[in-house]
Design a protein around this motif. Structure first.
Motif, short mmCIF file in Angstrom:
data_model
loop_
_atom_site.label_atom_id
_atom_site.label_comp_id
_atom_site.label_asym_id
_atom_site.label_seq_id
_atom_site.Cartn_x
_atom_site.Cartn_y
_atom_site.Cartn_z
N ASN A 51 -4.25 -0.08 3.33
CA ASN A 51 -4.00 -0.80 2.07
C ASN A 51 -5.27 -1.01 1.24
OD1 ASN A 51 -1.29 -0.98 2.35
ND2 ASN A 51 -1.21 -3.13 2.90
N GLU A 54 -5.27 4.67 -1.16
CA GLU A 54 -3.98 5.32 -1.00
C GLU A 54 -3.98 6.33 0.15
OE1 GLU A 54 -2.59 6.85 -4.71
OE2 GLU A 54 -3.34 5.13 -5.81
N TYR A 233 1.73 -3.16 -3.71
CA TYR A 233 2.19 -2.02 -2.94
C TYR A 233 3.69 -2.05 -2.72
CZ TYR A 233 -2.13 0.36 -1.72
OH TYR A 233 -3.28 1.11 -1.78
N GLN A 234 4.36 -3.11 -3.22
CA GLN A 234 5.82 -3.09 -3.20
C GLN A 234 6.31 -1.96 -4.09
OE1 GLN A 234 7.66 -5.17 -1.19
NE2 GLN A 234 5.65 -5.81 -0.43
N ALA A 235 7.51 -1.49 -3.85
CA ALA A 235 7.98 -0.30 -4.56
C ALA A 235 9.36 -0.50 -5.16
CB ALA A 235 8.00 0.91 -3.61
N SER A 238 10.63 4.93 -4.90
CA SER A 238 9.38 5.50 -4.40
C SER A 238 8.20 5.20 -5.32
CB SER A 238 9.53 7.02 -4.25
OG SER A 238 9.90 7.61 -5.48
N ARG A 240 5.55 2.63 -6.69
CA ARG A 240 4.91 1.35 -6.39
C ARG A 240 4.58 0.60 -7.67
NH1 ARG A 240 3.44 1.03 -1.00
NH2 ARG A 240 3.35 3.00 0.14
N TYR A 241 4.48 -0.74 -7.53
CA TYR A 241 4.25 -1.58 -8.71
C TYR A 241 2.95 -1.20 -9.43
CZ TYR A 241 7.99 -4.76 -7.16
OH TYR A 241 9.19 -5.29 -6.82
N GLN A 243 1.44 1.63 -9.52
CA GLN A 243 1.62 2.91 -10.22
C GLN A 243 2.38 2.70 -11.52
OE1 GLN A 243 3.60 4.89 -6.93
NE2 GLN A 243 1.84 6.26 -6.63
#
Length: 328
Positions: A51, A54, A233-235, A238, A240-241, A243
């Motif tokens: 974490n 990536e 890092y929750q998604a 596919s 992630r937040y 991103q």
């Protein structure tokens, strides 16, 4: 069911000092151990999602005592197919090979091209192009960083340095100091740019919104706080937040290159190239533009000339006791 500890990942024997840290004990800090694969009775392959970046880290462990395995089928793991992506920077590998990773790089490319075009357009129109030139450079750097991942390599170097010099246990304090400094520096920088690039702030508000969101993303990713990372890092599926935040910010910047607040055409009434006089009792007294009523940013002084940023009215402030003639 009986549990037996096989390995303490924070205390691994490293008699040959494989990581060259001059220590015969190796630590493998973990957030989540994603997979443990038994290669044979004496060898484990451990995958750690740290974490911090990536990239998932792998480590192969040899056990002191072989496992008692019944009907074990040796897995087919061909390490020769593990491709390392060489770059111009030597051992630094590419960061994100996912669909969203390359989509983000493509967005950076489009945004930098659009910003560069806007810089050329404003220069051709004999307008200030500093805003778009600076934004073009920022987008190019962040686009390169997306795959070269400078901040994660910097984080890993700092973490290794912290372990080597014995201050790794106090890293939270340094992280707080870092995010405090960056958190103060970026708003000060943005405010300074707003004052320096005042007309761009008024004219390109959508692009500025994207820049602010992009800076929020940079701060969050650079700070590398575990609890913050766990949220980002929750998604959604596919995606992630973090991103989604980065791509949203770039998309807003791209939209900002198409939409802007056009300056109102200057009418004969609005244009006033003749210098007006505004009289003050003492230096430092507050004044307003005689045309639109807006207050200037600079302090008033006798003989100081102002040009209103809103209506371009030019006026001069003078002390009453120094005026050669009083206002009617």
């Amino acid at each position: 069911v009986k549990k037996t500890q096989l390995v303490d990942l924070m205390d691994i024997d490293d008699p040959e000092d494989l990581n060259a840290d001059h220590n015969t004990h190796f630590t493998f800090p973990l957030v989540t151990i994603e997979n443990v694969l038994i290669l044979d009775a004496s060898t484990l392959l451990v995958a750690n999602d740290n974490n911090f970046s990536e990239r998932t880290q792998f480590i192969k462990l040899w056990l002191d005592k072989p496992l008692a395995l019944a009907n074990f089928v040796t897995p087919r793991v061909n390490t020769q197919t593990w491709i390392k992506n060489a770059s111009l920077l030597g051992d630094m590998d590419l960061n994100d090979h996912s669909f969203f990773g390359w989509t983000t790089v493509l967005l950076y490319l489009v945004a930098s091209i659009r910003a560069g075009y806007k810089a050329k357009l404003t220069f051709t129109n004999k307008e200030s192009c500093y805003f778009w030139l600076g934004l073009t450079g920022l987008l190019i750097v962040l686009g390169l960083n997306k795959q070269l991942d400078f901040q994660s390599n910097l984080t890993e170097w700092l973490r290794d340095s912290a372990k080597a010099h014995g201050w790794y246990a106090q890293r939270r304090g340094y992280q707080l100091l870092f995010i405090s400094v960056i958190g103060l520096a970026i708003p000060i920088l943005l405010i300074s740019l707003r004052l320096f690039l005042y007309h761009s702030w008024q004219r390109y508000k959508l692009a500025w919104l994207g820049i602010v969101l992009l800076m929020v993303f940079v701060i969050v990713r650079a700070a590398s706080f575990h609890h913050v990372d766990m949220v980002f890092y929750q998604a959604i599926g596919s995606l992630r937040y973090y991103q989604a935040l980065e791509m949203l910010a770039i998309a807003i910047i791209i939209a900002g290159t198409f939409f802007e607040n056009k300056p109102e055409p200057m009418t004969a009434r609005a244009i006033n190239t003749a210098k007006s006089m505004v009289y003050i009792q003492a230096e430092g007294d507050a004044v307003t533009c005689p045309s639109c009523g807006k207050q200037p940013l600079a302090e008033t002084k006798h003989g100081r000339v102002f040009k209103c940023k809103h209506c371009r009215q030019v006026y001069e402030t003078r002390l009453l006791n120094n005026a050669t003639s009083k206002p009617a």
